[in-house]
Scaffold this motif. Structure first.
Motif, PDB file in Angstrom:
ATOM      1  N   ALA A 110     -32.335  30.537   9.176  1.00 58.24           N
ATOM      2  CA  ALA A 110     -32.393  30.279  10.620  1.00 58.24           C
ATOM      3  C   ALA A 110     -31.612  29.022  11.020  1.00 58.24           C
ATOM      4  CB  ALA A 110     -33.845  30.191  11.090  1.00 58.24           C
ATOM      5  N   PRO A 111     -31.787  27.878  10.330  1.00 58.10           N
ATOM      6  CA  PRO A 111     -30.946  26.725  10.670  1.00 58.10           C
ATOM      7  C   PRO A 111     -29.460  27.013  10.497  1.00 58.10           C
ATOM      8  CG  PRO A 111     -32.817  26.017   9.373  1.00 58.10           C
ATOM      9  CD  PRO A 111     -32.836  27.520   9.355  1.00 58.10           C
ATOM     10  N   LEU A 112     -29.109  27.762   9.452  1.00 55.38           N
ATOM     11  CA  LEU A 112     -27.702  28.125   9.252  1.00 55.38           C
ATOM     12  C   LEU A 112     -27.178  28.885  10.465  1.00 55.38           C
ATOM     13  CD1 LEU A 112     -26.306  29.562   5.916  1.00 55.38           C
ATOM     14  CD2 LEU A 112     -25.692  30.595   8.099  1.00 55.38           C
ATOM     15  N   ARG A 113     -27.969  29.841  10.946  1.00 52.61           N
ATOM     16  CA  ARG A 113     -27.548  30.609  12.130  1.00 52.61           C
ATOM     17  C   ARG A 113     -27.478  29.730  13.365  1.00 52.61           C
ATOM     18  NH1 ARG A 113     -31.514  35.524  10.339  1.00 52.61           N
ATOM     19  NH2 ARG A 113     -29.945  36.827   9.289  1.00 52.61           N
ATOM     20  N   LEU A 114     -28.449  28.833  13.522  1.00 44.97           N
ATOM     21  CA  LEU A 114     -28.427  27.921  14.666  1.00 44.97           C
ATOM     22  C   LEU A 114     -27.187  27.037  14.645  1.00 44.97           C
ATOM     23  CD1 LEU A 114     -32.186  26.909  14.675  1.00 44.97           C
ATOM     24  CD2 LEU A 114     -30.986  27.864  16.646  1.00 44.97           C
ATOM     25  N   ILE A 115     -26.857  26.517  13.479  1.00 38.63           N
ATOM     26  CA  ILE A 115     -25.689  25.633  13.365  1.00 38.63           C
ATOM     27  C   ILE A 115     -24.406  26.394  13.644  1.00 38.63           C
ATOM     28  CG2 ILE A 115     -24.369  24.197  11.758  1.00 38.63           C
ATOM     29  CD1 ILE A 115     -27.214  23.702  10.393  1.00 38.63           C
ATOM     30  N   ARG A 116     -24.284  27.592  13.096  1.00 38.46           N
ATOM     31  CA  ARG A 116     -23.082  28.401  13.359  1.00 38.46           C
ATOM     32  C   ARG A 116     -22.928  28.658  14.846  1.00 38.46           C
ATOM     33  NH1 ARG A 116     -23.848  33.633  10.603  1.00 38.46           N
ATOM     34  NH2 ARG A 116     -21.711  34.066  11.261  1.00 38.46           N
ATOM     35  N   ALA A 117     -24.028  29.009  15.512  1.00 38.88           N
ATOM     36  CA  ALA A 117     -23.962  29.246  16.957  1.00 38.88           C
ATOM     37  C   ALA A 117     -23.635  27.966  17.707  1.00 38.88           C
ATOM     38  CB  ALA A 117     -25.288  29.825  17.451  1.00 38.88           C
ATOM     39  N   ALA A 118     -24.228  26.858  17.269  1.00 39.49           N
ATOM     40  CA  ALA A 118     -24.004  25.582  17.946  1.00 39.49           C
ATOM     41  C   ALA A 118     -22.553  25.145  17.876  1.00 39.49           C
ATOM     42  CB  ALA A 118     -24.904  24.505  17.348  1.00 39.49           C
ATOM     43  N   LEU A 119     -21.898  25.415  16.760  1.00 37.33           N
ATOM     44  CA  LEU A 119     -20.501  24.991  16.616  1.00 37.33           C
ATOM     45  C   LEU A 119     -19.582  25.692  17.609  1.00 37.33           C
ATOM     46  CD1 LEU A 119     -20.161  24.663  12.740  1.00 37.33           C
ATOM     47  CD2 LEU A 119     -20.441  22.859  14.435  1.00 37.33           C
ATOM     48  N   ALA A 121     -20.739  26.374  20.732  1.00 37.72           N
ATOM     49  CA  ALA A 121     -21.284  26.116  22.066  1.00 37.72           C
ATOM     50  C   ALA A 121     -21.349  24.642  22.437  1.00 37.72           C
ATOM     51  CB  ALA A 121     -22.687  26.720  22.168  1.00 37.72           C
ATOM     52  N   VAL A 122     -21.564  23.773  21.460  1.00 34.97           N
ATOM     53  CA  VAL A 122     -21.665  22.337  21.743  1.00 34.97           C
ATOM     54  C   VAL A 122     -20.286  21.776  22.088  1.00 34.97           C
ATOM     55  CG1 VAL A 122     -22.210  20.087  20.716  1.00 34.97           C
ATOM     56  CG2 VAL A 122     -23.709  22.036  20.311  1.00 34.97           C
ATOM     57  N   GLY A 123     -20.242  20.961  23.103  1.00 30.78           N
ATOM     58  CA  GLY A 123     -18.980  20.406  23.546  1.00 30.78           C
ATOM     59  C   GLY A 123     -18.485  19.264  22.678  1.00 30.78           C
ATOM     60  N   GLU A 124     -17.237  18.863  22.904  1.00 31.75           N
ATOM     61  CA  GLU A 124     -16.661  17.743  22.156  1.00 31.75           C
ATOM     62  C   GLU A 124     -17.514  16.488  22.338  1.00 31.75           C
ATOM     63  OE1 GLU A 124     -12.604  16.870  22.936  1.00 31.75           O
ATOM     64  OE2 GLU A 124     -11.874  18.817  22.247  1.00 31.75           O
ATOM     65  N   GLY A 125     -17.685  15.767  21.234  1.00 28.19           N
ATOM     66  CA  GLY A 125     -18.514  14.580  21.265  1.00 28.19           C
ATOM     67  C   GLY A 125     -19.990  14.871  21.072  1.00 28.19           C
ATOM     68  N   GLY A 126     -20.313  16.151  20.874  1.00 32.94           N
ATOM     69  CA  GLY A 126     -21.700  16.541  20.714  1.00 32.94           C
ATOM     70  C   GLY A 126     -22.196  16.364  19.293  1.00 32.94           C
ATOM     71  N   VAL A 127     -23.471  16.728  19.100  1.00 30.70           N
ATOM     72  CA  VAL A 127     -24.121  16.482  17.816  1.00 30.70           C
ATOM     73  C   VAL A 127     -25.058  17.630  17.477  1.00 30.70           C
ATOM     74  CG1 VAL A 127     -25.989  15.151  18.900  1.00 30.70           C
ATOM     75  CG2 VAL A 127     -25.463  14.785  16.493  1.00 30.70           C
ATOM     76  N   VAL A 128     -25.126  17.960  16.198  1.00 34.84           N
ATOM     77  CA  VAL A 128     -26.070  18.946  15.677  1.00 34.84           C
ATOM     78  C   VAL A 128     -26.880  18.259  14.582  1.00 34.84           C
ATOM     79  CG1 VAL A 128     -26.364  21.175  14.543  1.00 34.84           C
ATOM     80  CG2 VAL A 128     -24.489  20.854  16.176  1.00 34.84           C
ATOM     81  N   VAL A 129     -28.208  18.256  14.724  1.00 32.52           N
ATOM     82  CA  VAL A 129     -29.083  17.529  13.807  1.00 32.52           C
ATOM     83  C   VAL A 129     -30.047  18.502  13.159  1.00 32.52           C
ATOM     84  CG1 VAL A 129     -30.759  15.661  13.585  1.00 32.52           C
ATOM     85  CG2 VAL A 129     -28.946  15.510  15.312  1.00 32.52           C
ATOM     86  N   ASN A 130     -30.144  18.443  11.839  1.00 31.72           N
ATOM     87  CA  ASN A 130     -31.141  19.235  11.131  1.00 31.72           C
ATOM     88  C   ASN A 130     -32.122  18.306  10.427  1.00 31.72           C
ATOM     89  OD1 ASN A 130     -31.974  22.030  10.051  1.00 31.72           O
ATOM     90  ND2 ASN A 130     -31.857  20.778   8.201  1.00 31.72           N
ATOM     91  N   LEU A 131     -33.421  18.572  10.643  1.00 30.62           N
ATOM     92  CA  LEU A 131     -34.457  17.792   9.974  1.00 30.62           C
ATOM     93  C   LEU A 131     -34.789  18.468   8.648  1.00 30.62           C
ATOM     94  CD1 LEU A 131     -34.610  16.731  12.886  1.00 30.62           C
ATOM     95  CD2 LEU A 131     -37.069  16.541  12.606  1.00 30.62           C
ATOM     96  N   GLY A 132     -34.322  17.851   7.575  1.00 31.02           N
ATOM     97  CA  GLY A 132     -34.610  18.349   6.247  1.00 31.02           C
ATOM     98  C   GLY A 132     -35.830  17.664   5.677  1.00 31.02           C
ATOM     99  N   ALA A 133     -35.790  17.357   4.391  1.00 28.86           N
ATOM    100  CA  ALA A 133     -36.935  16.720   3.743  1.00 28.86           C
ATOM    101  C   ALA A 133     -36.478  16.050   2.470  1.00 28.86           C
ATOM    102  CB  ALA A 133     -38.024  17.753   3.439  1.00 28.86           C
ATOM    103  N   VAL A 134     -37.284  15.101   2.010  1.00 31.13           N
ATOM    104  CA  VAL A 134     -36.964  14.363   0.804  1.00 31.13           C
ATOM    105  C   VAL A 134     -36.862  15.288  -0.407  1.00 31.13           C
ATOM    106  CG1 VAL A 134     -39.389  13.867   0.320  1.00 31.13           C
ATOM    107  CG2 VAL A 134     -37.611  12.340  -0.567  1.00 31.13           C
ATOM    108  N   VAL A 135     -37.533  16.445  -0.387  1.00 28.11           N
ATOM    109  CA  VAL A 135     -37.476  17.355  -1.542  1.00 28.11           C
ATOM    110  C   VAL A 135     -36.083  17.938  -1.746  1.00 28.11           C
ATOM    111  CG1 VAL A 135     -39.925  17.953  -1.484  1.00 28.11           C
ATOM    112  CG2 VAL A 135     -38.278  19.324  -0.169  1.00 28.11           C
ATOM    113  N   GLY A 152     -30.798  23.936   0.020  1.00 31.51           N
ATOM    114  CA  GLY A 152     -29.782  24.904   0.426  1.00 31.51           C
ATOM    115  C   GLY A 152     -29.175  24.588   1.778  1.00 31.51           C
ATOM    116  N   ILE A 153     -30.006  24.262   2.761  1.00 28.17           N
ATOM    117  CA  ILE A 153     -29.443  23.950   4.073  1.00 28.17           C
ATOM    118  C   ILE A 153     -28.680  22.632   4.027  1.00 28.17           C
ATOM    119  CG2 ILE A 153     -31.502  22.790   4.990  1.00 28.17           C
ATOM    120  CD1 ILE A 153     -28.996  25.097   6.864  1.00 28.17           C
ATOM    121  N   GLY A 154     -29.094  21.726   3.139  1.00 21.87           N
ATOM    122  CA  GLY A 154     -28.339  20.483   2.975  1.00 21.87           C
ATOM    123  C   GLY A 154     -26.926  20.735   2.483  1.00 21.87           C
ATOM    124  N   ALA A 155     -26.769  21.687   1.559  1.00 20.97           N
ATOM    125  CA  ALA A 155     -25.442  22.033   1.063  1.00 20.97           C
ATOM    126  C   ALA A 155     -24.582  22.627   2.173  1.00 20.97           C
ATOM    127  CB  ALA A 155     -25.559  23.009  -0.102  1.00 20.97           C
TER     128      ALA A 155
END
Length: 225
Positions: A110-119, A121-135, A152-155
């Motif tokens: 799901a995050p992978l799909r969100l990021i692909r879609a965001a790339l 749709a998000v305008g120049e100068g924008g940001v995409v943030v994923n909350l991962g975990a220490v594990v 995996g999502i970190g990679a």
């Protein structure tokens, strides 16, 4: 990034960190589309006039719809924050296939799909943030499948970052240590091992918003003190 007049999509907006991030973005002048699975809980966070999006991230059509509807609502999209996730506990050989599927679908696919879609749709100068975990940095026994989903999502984030940079979009991978969000008390299966007291969610949310407004692309667990 000056948050005034910016528009963000926060996925997982009713969670302990999601709702805190929403509040901080709004306090800084941004407008927010709030997305989650439970319409009532998301609306409670956003208030009567909130732009609420609901759907189950396991559905492959939902991530793209969230991004498209957030962009359409405001006529722009300056950032996407992915604060959704599930956890499960148990020995690697005993976690069943359905649980592994849930972990990978929600925490990786799901995050992978969100990021692909965001790339797209998000305008120049924008940001995409994923909350991962220490594990993702230090996999933990009894949480092998969960650790794998976060690694995996970190990679994916690391590989997509140079491509996003060419579009003038910043991808940020945030990997906080154990935080007192209550997620560990709501596992898909299993029971959490005894853990030391986690970080204050307010402290973690402050650090995440600082990363959004700054120029960082990688916020490892060591950055949380």
């Amino acid at each position: 990034m000056d948050l005034g007049s910016k528009h963000f999509l926060v996925v997982g907006a009713s969670g302990a960190l999601g709702q805190r991030i929403v509040r901080r973005l709004r306090d800084a002048g941004a407008s927010v589309s709030l997305a989650g699975r439970d319409a009532d809980r998301v609306a409670e966070v956003g208030g009567a006039d909130a732009h609420v999006l609901t759907g189950d991230l396991i559905d492959p059509t939902v991530p793209g719809r969230f991004v498209a509807e957030a962009a359409e609502h405001a006529g722009r999209l300056d950032g996407v924050v992915i604060a959704s996730g599930v956890v499960a506990f148990g020995p690697a050989a005993e976690v069943d296939d359905d649980t592994v599927d849930d972990l990978l679908l929600v925490n990786l696919i799901a995050p992978l799909r969100l990021i692909r879609a965001a790339l797209g749709a998000v305008g120049e100068g924008g940001v995409v943030v994923n909350l991962g975990a220490v594990v993702a940095e230090k996999p933990v026994g009894g949480m092998a499948a969960y650790s794998a989903s976060k690694a995996g999502i970190g990679a994916f984030l690391a590989a997509a970052r140079p491509e996003a940079r060419r579009r003038k979009i910043r991808i940020v991978d945030v990997r906080p240590p154990h935080t007192e969000t209550g997620l560990a008390t709501r596992p898909v299966v299993g029971e959490a091992p005894r853990m030391p007291e986690g970080l204050d969610p307010d402290v973690v949310a402050d650090r995440i918003v600082a990363a959004i407004t700054g120029d960082e692309t990688d916020v490892p667990s060591t950055e949380f003190g």
